[in-house]
Design a protein around this motif. Structure first.
Motif, PDB file in Angstrom:
ATOM      1  N   ASP A  50       7.007  82.126  -3.726  1.00  0.00           N
ATOM      2  CA  ASP A  50       5.775  82.042  -2.934  1.00  0.00           C
ATOM      3  C   ASP A  50       5.053  80.717  -3.131  1.00  0.00           C
ATOM      4  OD1 ASP A  50       6.286  84.561  -1.975  1.00  0.00           O
ATOM      5  OD2 ASP A  50       4.867  85.589  -3.316  1.00  0.00           O
ATOM      6  N   PHE A  51       5.194  80.141  -4.318  1.00  0.00           N
ATOM      7  CA  PHE A  51       4.488  78.891  -4.621  1.00  0.00           C
ATOM      8  C   PHE A  51       5.432  77.685  -4.638  1.00  0.00           C
ATOM      9  CE2 PHE A  51       1.488  82.051  -6.053  1.00  0.00           C
ATOM     10  CZ  PHE A  51       0.250  81.478  -5.815  1.00  0.00           C
ATOM     11  N   ASN A  52       6.647  77.862  -4.104  1.00  0.00           N
ATOM     12  CA  ASN A  52       7.616  76.764  -3.985  1.00  0.00           C
ATOM     13  C   ASN A  52       7.883  76.070  -5.320  1.00  0.00           C
ATOM     14  OD1 ASN A  52       7.958  77.029  -1.138  1.00  0.00           O
ATOM     15  ND2 ASN A  52       5.994  75.990  -0.845  1.00  0.00           N
ATOM     16  N   ILE A  53       8.071  76.876  -6.355  1.00  0.00           N
ATOM     17  CA  ILE A  53       8.361  76.330  -7.679  1.00  0.00           C
ATOM     18  C   ILE A  53       9.873  76.342  -7.901  1.00  0.00           C
ATOM     19  CG2 ILE A  53       8.053  76.649 -10.163  1.00  0.00           C
ATOM     20  CD1 ILE A  53       5.388  78.071  -9.468  1.00  0.00           C
ATOM     21  N   PRO A  54      10.462  75.201  -8.214  1.00  0.00           N
ATOM     22  CA  PRO A  54      11.913  75.158  -8.458  1.00  0.00           C
ATOM     23  C   PRO A  54      12.301  76.015  -9.664  1.00  0.00           C
ATOM     24  CG  PRO A  54      10.996  72.949  -8.207  1.00  0.00           C
ATOM     25  CD  PRO A  54       9.843  73.877  -8.330  1.00  0.00           C
ATOM     26  N   VAL A  55      13.402  76.748  -9.531  1.00  0.00           N
ATOM     27  CA  VAL A  55      13.910  77.597 -10.606  1.00  0.00           C
ATOM     28  C   VAL A  55      15.327  77.144 -10.961  1.00  0.00           C
ATOM     29  CG1 VAL A  55      14.526  79.930 -11.331  1.00  0.00           C
ATOM     30  CG2 VAL A  55      12.526  79.568  -9.851  1.00  0.00           C
ATOM     31  N   GLN A  56      15.569  76.930 -12.235  1.00  0.00           N
ATOM     32  CA  GLN A  56      16.891  76.535 -12.702  1.00  0.00           C
ATOM     33  C   GLN A  56      17.391  77.569 -13.716  1.00  0.00           C
ATOM     34  OE1 GLN A  56      16.976  72.636 -14.468  1.00  0.00           O
ATOM     35  NE2 GLN A  56      19.138  72.747 -14.985  1.00  0.00           N
ATOM     36  N   LYS A  57      18.547  78.173 -13.450  1.00  0.00           N
ATOM     37  CA  LYS A  57      19.118  79.153 -14.364  1.00  0.00           C
ATOM     38  C   LYS A  57      19.971  78.424 -15.407  1.00  0.00           C
ATOM     39  CE  LYS A  57      18.849  83.095 -11.285  1.00  0.00           C
ATOM     40  NZ  LYS A  57      19.523  84.287 -10.716  1.00  0.00           N
ATOM     41  N   VAL A  58      19.661  78.686 -16.677  1.00  0.00           N
ATOM     42  CA  VAL A  58      20.279  77.930 -17.768  1.00  0.00           C
ATOM     43  C   VAL A  58      20.739  78.885 -18.870  1.00  0.00           C
ATOM     44  CG1 VAL A  58      18.834  75.906 -17.306  1.00  0.00           C
ATOM     45  CG2 VAL A  58      18.061  77.624 -18.956  1.00  0.00           C
ATOM     46  N   PRO A  59      21.656  78.445 -19.727  1.00  0.00           N
ATOM     47  CA  PRO A  59      22.052  79.271 -20.883  1.00  0.00           C
ATOM     48  C   PRO A  59      20.926  79.339 -21.905  1.00  0.00           C
ATOM     49  CG  PRO A  59      23.125  77.124 -20.955  1.00  0.00           C
ATOM     50  CD  PRO A  59      22.430  77.201 -19.632  1.00  0.00           C
ATOM     51  N   ILE A  60      20.938  80.383 -22.709  1.00  0.00           N
ATOM     52  CA  ILE A  60      19.868  80.581 -23.692  1.00  0.00           C
ATOM     53  C   ILE A  60      19.792  79.422 -24.681  1.00  0.00           C
ATOM     54  CG2 ILE A  60      21.334  81.902 -25.273  1.00  0.00           C
ATOM     55  CD1 ILE A  60      18.827  83.621 -25.886  1.00  0.00           C
ATOM     56  N   GLU A  61      20.928  78.747 -24.915  1.00  0.00           N
ATOM     57  CA  GLU A  61      20.935  77.634 -25.869  1.00  0.00           C
ATOM     58  C   GLU A  61      19.981  76.521 -25.438  1.00  0.00           C
ATOM     59  OE1 GLU A  61      24.550  79.994 -26.399  1.00  0.00           O
ATOM     60  OE2 GLU A  61      23.659  79.042 -24.625  1.00  0.00           O
ATOM     61  N   LYS A  62      19.890  76.293 -24.134  1.00  0.00           N
ATOM     62  CA  LYS A  62      18.991  75.243 -23.647  1.00  0.00           C
ATOM     63  C   LYS A  62      17.534  75.623 -23.904  1.00  0.00           C
ATOM     64  CE  LYS A  62      17.944  72.205 -19.809  1.00  0.00           C
ATOM     65  NZ  LYS A  62      18.467  71.580 -18.587  1.00  0.00           N
ATOM     66  N   LEU A  63      17.197  76.892 -23.680  1.00  0.00           N
ATOM     67  CA  LEU A  63      15.834  77.354 -23.940  1.00  0.00           C
ATOM     68  C   LEU A  63      15.508  77.274 -25.428  1.00  0.00           C
ATOM     69  CD1 LEU A  63      15.798  80.503 -21.623  1.00  0.00           C
ATOM     70  CD2 LEU A  63      14.938  78.226 -21.098  1.00  0.00           C
ATOM     71  N   ASN A  64      16.479  77.627 -26.261  1.00  0.00           N
ATOM     72  CA  ASN A  64      16.253  77.592 -27.707  1.00  0.00           C
ATOM     73  C   ASN A  64      16.098  76.173 -28.240  1.00  0.00           C
ATOM     74  OD1 ASN A  64      16.370  80.362 -27.902  1.00  0.00           O
ATOM     75  ND2 ASN A  64      18.528  80.424 -28.479  1.00  0.00           N
ATOM     76  N   ARG A  65      16.675  75.202 -27.540  1.00  0.00           N
ATOM     77  CA  ARG A  65      16.492  73.806 -27.966  1.00  0.00           C
ATOM     78  C   ARG A  65      15.074  73.327 -27.678  1.00  0.00           C
ATOM     79  NH1 ARG A  65      21.804  73.034 -25.934  1.00  0.00           N
ATOM     80  NH2 ARG A  65      21.001  72.092 -24.010  1.00  0.00           N
ATOM     81  N   ILE A  66      14.428  73.956 -26.715  1.00  0.00           N
ATOM     82  CA  ILE A  66      13.054  73.575 -26.371  1.00  0.00           C
ATOM     83  C   ILE A  66      12.061  74.252 -27.296  1.00  0.00           C
ATOM     84  CG2 ILE A  66      11.295  73.626 -24.553  1.00  0.00           C
ATOM     85  CD1 ILE A  66      13.646  73.554 -22.523  1.00  0.00           C
ATOM     86  N   THR A  67      12.257  75.546 -27.541  1.00  0.00           N
ATOM     87  CA  THR A  67      11.393  76.275 -28.473  1.00  0.00           C
ATOM     88  C   THR A  67      12.172  77.439 -29.086  1.00  0.00           C
ATOM     89  OG1 THR A  67       9.329  77.515 -28.747  1.00  0.00           O
ATOM     90  CG2 THR A  67      10.449  77.741 -26.632  1.00  0.00           C
ATOM     91  N   ARG A  68      11.880  77.716 -30.342  1.00  0.00           N
ATOM     92  CA  ARG A  68      12.491  78.842 -31.031  1.00  0.00           C
ATOM     93  C   ARG A  68      11.583  80.076 -30.991  1.00  0.00           C
ATOM     94  NH1 ARG A  68      17.934  78.974 -32.045  1.00  0.00           N
ATOM     95  NH2 ARG A  68      18.651  76.894 -32.643  1.00  0.00           N
ATOM     96  N   LYS A  69      10.441  79.948 -30.345  1.00  0.00           N
ATOM     97  CA  LYS A  69       9.521  81.080 -30.253  1.00  0.00           C
ATOM     98  C   LYS A  69      10.059  82.091 -29.230  1.00  0.00           C
ATOM     99  CE  LYS A  69       5.525  78.400 -31.716  1.00  0.00           C
ATOM    100  NZ  LYS A  69       4.177  77.905 -31.391  1.00  0.00           N
ATOM    101  N   ASN A  70       9.419  83.233 -29.143  1.00  0.00           N
ATOM    102  CA  ASN A  70       9.900  84.317 -28.287  1.00  0.00           C
ATOM    103  C   ASN A  70       9.646  83.993 -26.811  1.00  0.00           C
ATOM    104  OD1 ASN A  70      10.871  86.760 -27.366  1.00  0.00           O
ATOM    105  ND2 ASN A  70       8.977  87.878 -27.813  1.00  0.00           N
ATOM    106  N   HIS A  71      10.548  83.203 -26.230  1.00  0.00           N
ATOM    107  CA  HIS A  71      10.347  82.749 -24.847  1.00  0.00           C
ATOM    108  C   HIS A  71      10.732  83.805 -23.821  1.00  0.00           C
ATOM    109  CE1 HIS A  71      14.672  82.186 -24.972  1.00  0.00           C
ATOM    110  NE2 HIS A  71      14.561  81.261 -25.932  1.00  0.00           N
ATOM    111  N   GLN A  72      11.378  84.872 -24.245  1.00  0.00           N
ATOM    112  CA  GLN A  72      11.770  85.980 -23.351  1.00  0.00           C
ATOM    113  C   GLN A  72      12.695  85.525 -22.222  1.00  0.00           C
ATOM    114  OE1 GLN A  72       7.819  87.255 -22.243  1.00  0.00           O
ATOM    115  NE2 GLN A  72       7.764  88.796 -23.863  1.00  0.00           N
ATOM    116  N   GLY A  73      13.378  84.423 -22.469  1.00  0.00           N
ATOM    117  CA  GLY A  73      14.340  83.969 -21.466  1.00  0.00           C
ATOM    118  C   GLY A  73      13.765  83.129 -20.349  1.00  0.00           C
ATOM    119  N   VAL A  74      12.531  82.658 -20.520  1.00  0.00           N
ATOM    120  CA  VAL A  74      11.949  81.845 -19.449  1.00  0.00           C
ATOM    121  C   VAL A  74      10.932  80.850 -20.011  1.00  0.00           C
ATOM    122  CG1 VAL A  74      10.185  83.588 -18.939  1.00  0.00           C
ATOM    123  CG2 VAL A  74      10.778  81.893 -17.199  1.00  0.00           C
TER     124      VAL A  74
END
Length: 248
Positions: A50-74
């Motif tokens: 609805d707000f035209n925000i780009p979404v990129q589906k990535v492996p969990i390893e990429k998210l964990n490299r950004i933060t080790r906190k409970n990101h819930q996959g996003v």
């Protein structure tokens, strides 16, 4: 090795991101874990659409490299600027009796280059910068710092479809000038006193062929040394100041 990101540049967790979107926060992009699907992520994807925000589906390893906190996959990256409407920028320039000057950036992913381009663009009085919603530098605190605060003053437009946006620019009477080594004429041989949208490409691959086809004119800078090209922010600055010289 953890990716160093300033705290204010991203938020994580589906509910927190949904609330941020609904509160009007400008989101650069969403990183969503590939195998995560639940009611909250479905709600989040609807809000992103609805707000035209780009979404990129990535492996969990990429998210964990950004933060080790409970990101819930996003994770959502927050923009340091409020994106502007290209139509409004062009209309305002014409209504003021000014000759439009835009910079269109194709796949400029380096934050330092983007910030330097924004700084020069603001200094020369350009009316706005156009970037694609995918494949461009994140406009966070690093970009703001590199631009020396110029991003507080120069409008940035985010295009979901850069090809369509280039056509819209042409329809508004603005010449698309592509700076590329494929050109035969030097920039100094072009009339830059007319409305101009300067199209610049990545240092690795240049301007995408599909966008290059939409350019009205091609130009290049003279290279006398052994190195084949300039840094993209330097090249952009040289062309922009030639615009200033001609218009002065």
């Amino acid at each position: 090795m953890m990716i160093s990101q300033p705290k204010e540049d991203f938020i994580y967790g589906s509910r927190a991101i949904i609330e941020a979107i609904n509160a009007g926060k400008e989101i650069d992009k969403l990183l969503l874990q590939k195998d995560v699907k639940n009611e909250l992520t479905t709600e989040l994807l609807i809000a992103a659409r609805d707000f035209n925000i780009p979404v990129q589906k990535v492996p969990i390893e990429k998210l964990n490299r950004i933060t080790r906190k409970n990101h819930q996959g996003v994770i959502a990256f927050i923009s340091s600027v409020e994106y502007a409407s290209l139509d409004n920028i062009i209309s305002e320039a014409y209504s003021k009796g000014e000759v439009p000057l835009l910079i269109v950036l194709d796949r400029i992913t380096d934050v330092r280059n983007f910030g330097a381009i924004a700084r020069t663009a603001e200094c020369v009085g350009a009316h706005g910068i156009v970037i694609p919603s995918r494949g461009s530098a994140q406009i966070g605190s690093d970009a703001m710092k590199t631009s020396a605060g110029a991003l507080n003053f120069i409008p940035v437009c985010r295009a979901d479809n850069l090809k369509t946006t280039l056509r819209e620019i042409r329809d508004n009477g603005i010449t698309i000038l592509a700076c590329t080594e494929k050109a035969t004429d030097l920039v100094y041989q072009h009339d830059l006193t007319v409305p101009i949208a300067l199209l610049m490409g990545s240092e690795e691959d240049g301007i995408s062929p599909e966008y290059l086809k939409l350019a009205d004119q091609l130009c290049k800078l003279p290279i006398k040394g052994n190195i084949e090209s300039l840094n993209v922010s330097v090249a952009t600055s040289v062309v922009l100041y030639e615009v200033v010289r001609q218009r002065s």
